[in-house]
Enzyme design. Structure first.
Site, PDB file in Angstrom:
ATOM      1  N   ASN A  86       9.607  -6.297   5.162  1.00  0.00           N
ATOM      2  CA  ASN A  86       8.827  -5.212   4.586  1.00  0.00           C
ATOM      3  C   ASN A  86       8.456  -5.612   3.160  1.00  0.00           C
ATOM      4  O   ASN A  86       9.334  -5.771   2.315  1.00  0.00           O
ATOM      5  CB  ASN A  86       9.665  -3.928   4.591  1.00  0.00           C
ATOM      6  CG  ASN A  86       8.930  -2.752   3.987  1.00  0.00           C
ATOM      7  OD1 ASN A  86       7.800  -2.879   3.515  1.00  0.00           O
ATOM      8  ND2 ASN A  86       9.582  -1.603   3.996  1.00  0.00           N
ATOM      9  N   SER A 131     -11.873  -4.021  -0.010  1.00  0.00           N
ATOM     10  CA  SER A 131     -12.716  -3.495   1.076  1.00  0.00           C
ATOM     11  C   SER A 131     -14.033  -3.054   0.463  1.00  0.00           C
ATOM     12  O   SER A 131     -14.086  -2.679  -0.723  1.00  0.00           O
ATOM     13  CB  SER A 131     -12.039  -2.306   1.754  1.00  0.00           C
ATOM     14  OG  SER A 131     -12.968  -1.628   2.573  1.00  0.00           O
ATOM     15  N   TYR A 178      -7.960   5.770   1.492  1.00  0.00           N
ATOM     16  CA  TYR A 178      -8.016   4.315   1.689  1.00  0.00           C
ATOM     17  C   TYR A 178      -8.883   3.662   0.616  1.00  0.00           C
ATOM     18  O   TYR A 178      -8.503   2.643   0.023  1.00  0.00           O
ATOM     19  CB  TYR A 178      -8.564   4.016   3.080  1.00  0.00           C
ATOM     20  CG  TYR A 178      -8.709   2.556   3.397  1.00  0.00           C
ATOM     21  CD1 TYR A 178      -7.595   1.738   3.534  1.00  0.00           C
ATOM     22  CD2 TYR A 178      -9.966   1.980   3.562  1.00  0.00           C
ATOM     23  CE1 TYR A 178      -7.729   0.390   3.827  1.00  0.00           C
ATOM     24  CE2 TYR A 178     -10.111   0.633   3.859  1.00  0.00           C
ATOM     25  CZ  TYR A 178      -8.990  -0.155   3.987  1.00  0.00           C
ATOM     26  OH  TYR A 178      -9.121  -1.481   4.273  1.00  0.00           O
ATOM     27  N   ALA A 213      -9.506   4.681  -2.331  1.00  0.00           N
ATOM     28  CA  ALA A 213      -8.835   4.722  -3.639  1.00  0.00           C
ATOM     29  C   ALA A 213      -7.856   3.551  -3.780  1.00  0.00           C
ATOM     30  O   ALA A 213      -7.770   2.922  -4.839  1.00  0.00           O
ATOM     31  CB  ALA A 213      -8.100   6.047  -3.815  1.00  0.00           C
ATOM     32  N   LYS A 266      -8.071   0.688  -2.252  1.00  0.00           N
ATOM     33  CA  LYS A 266      -8.820  -0.557  -2.317  1.00  0.00           C
ATOM     34  C   LYS A 266      -9.576  -0.686  -3.643  1.00  0.00           C
ATOM     35  O   LYS A 266      -9.791  -1.793  -4.143  1.00  0.00           O
ATOM     36  CB  LYS A 266      -9.779  -0.665  -1.123  1.00  0.00           C
ATOM     37  CG  LYS A 266      -9.036  -0.841   0.211  1.00  0.00           C
ATOM     38  CD  LYS A 266      -8.135  -2.079   0.184  1.00  0.00           C
ATOM     39  CE  LYS A 266      -7.432  -2.325   1.491  1.00  0.00           C
ATOM     40  NZ  LYS A 266      -6.568  -3.534   1.476  1.00  0.00           N
TER      41      LYS A 266
END
Lengths: 244, 79
Positions: free
Chosen positions: A60, A139, A152, A154, A156
C-alpha cells in the site's frame, strides 16, 4: 538499442492498465522495474522478461514506513534509482452535490499525498546521483476540469501543481519532473464497466476512440529515457485531440 | 572506526573544523556557514555513512552537533 539499460525504475499502480503497460515497456527496454501495487500483480509471474527484470512489490503506497523501507532496500541493492513513475490512482465519478468526503480524502491520500511522499524519498536518492526522472500521472480533467468529476479532477490538479513545483525545486540537481495528462483511457475496467455509459463522450474525442494504456506507456518511456533529457516541468497530454 | 568517530569526521569535513571544536554549542546559531545547503548535505552524508533514511523531521532537527547525536540515537545507532 534498449532505452533504459541499467536503469532502476519504480512504477506504482502496476497491477493493471497504464502501470502494467509501463512496467512491461520499461522491462523490454532493459530496466530493472519494481512494480508496485496493492493487488493485481499476479501477471508478473507469467511474464517472460525480455531485456530487464520485473520485481513485483505488493504494498500500500499510503503506508509511509513500508514505502521508506522499500526505497532504502532498492538503494542498498542497486545504489541508484533512475526513474519513478507515479501511476497509481483512484478515480470517481460523482456530481458535486453527491461527493462522499471519506472517498475524497482517500483519493487525496493515494493520488496526491502518497505521490508526494514517493517524490520526496526518491528525489533524495536522485539528488546524490545528480540525475533522475520522475513521471506523475495527472489527467486532462486536472487541467481542464470535468462536470461530474470535481473530486478526481481536484486531485489531478494537485498532481499538476506538485509536478511543476517539484520540477522547479529539483532542476538544480538535474532531476526532471514531468506529468502526463491522458484523456479517456481504455483500461480493462473502463471497457468492461464504463464504456457504454461514456459512449457520447467517446464520440466527442476527435480520434473517435479511447487511448490504449500502451499509448500512454510510450510517453512514460520517452520521459524516463535520456531522449527527453532537456524536458522538465511539462504536463503532456495524451488525449486523441480532446484539447484541440 | 567508532560511530562517534564517523560522526565527528562528517562534521569536521562538512564545516572544515577540528574535532576539538565539536562541543555542545556547535550549532546553527554559532557556526557561521551552517546554512540549509550544509544541512541537506549533512543529512545525506549521515544517511550514507550510517545506512539509514532520515524522516523529514529528523532532517529539520539537524541544527546542531548534539542534535545529530539525538537523531542517530532514534535510529538505534550507539555513539
Amino acid at each position: 538499442m534498449n532505452m533504459l539499460t541499467n536503469k532502476v525504475a519504480i512504477v506504482t499502480g502496476a497491477g493493471a492498465g497504464i502501470g502494467k503497460a509501463t512496467s512491461q515497456l520499461y522491462e523490454q527496454e532493459g530496466a530493472i522495474v519494481y512494480a508496485l501495487d496493492i493487488k493485481g500483480l499476479e501477471w508478473v509471474a507469467d511474464y517472460s522478461a525480455k531485456a530487464g527484470k520485473i520485481i513485483p512489490v505488493e504494498m500500500n503506497i499510503c503506508d509511509f514506513n513500508a514505502v521508506k523501507t522499500m526505497v532504502m532496500n532498492i538503494k542498498k541493492e542497486h545504489g541508484h534509482i533512475d526513474v519513478l513513475a507515479n501511476i497509481a490512482g483512484l478515480i470517481s465519478y460523482e456530481y458535486m452535490s453527491m461527493i462522499d468526503f471519506d472517498k475524497l480524502r482517500t483519493m487525496f491520500e493515494v493520488n496526491v499525498i502518497a505521490l508526494i511522499n514517493l517524490m520526496q524519498l526518491v528525489s533524495r536518492i536522485m539528488t546524490r546521483q545528480q540525475s533522475g526522472s520522475i513521471i506523475n500521472m495527472a489527467s486532462m480533467v486536472g487541467v481542464k476540469g470535468a462536470k461530474g468529476q470535481l473530486s478526481y479532477s481536484a486531485t489531478k490538479g494537485a498532481v499538476v501543481a506538485a509536478t511543476r513545483s517539484a520540477a522547479k525545486e529539483l532542476a538544480e540537481n538535474h532531476i526532471r519532473v514531468n506529468a502526463i495528462a491522458p484523456g479517456m483511457v481504455g483500461s480493462e475496467r473502463f471497457k468492461a464497466v464504463l464504456a457504454e455509459k461514456f459512449a457520447q463522450k467517446i464520440n466527442d474525442i476527435p480520434f473517435g476512440r479511447l487511448a490504449e494504456p500502451e499509448e500512454v506507456a510510450q510517453l512514460c518511456l520517452f520521459l524516463a529515457a535520456d531522449s527527453s533529457s532537456y524536458i522538465t516541468g511539462q504536463i503532456i497530454g495524451v488525449d486523441g485531440g480532446v484539447v484541440l | 572506526m567508532t560511530n562517534l568517530e564517523k560522526l565527528n569526521n562528517i562534521f569536521c569535513e562538512m564545516f572544515s573544523v577540528n574535532v576539538e571544536e565539536l562541543q555542545a554549542d556547535f550549532d546553527r546559531e554559532h557556526v557561521a556557514n551552517w546554512d540549509s545547503v550544509h544541512q541537506v548535505g549533512l543529512s545525506s552524508t549521515i544517511e550514507d555513512e550510517f545506512d539509514i533514511m532520515l524522516d523529514p523531521e529528523d532532517i529539520i532537527a539537524l541544527t546542531s552537533y548534539e542534535g545529530a547525536k539525538s537523531v542517530l540515537a532514534k535510529y538505534d545507532i550507539e555513539l
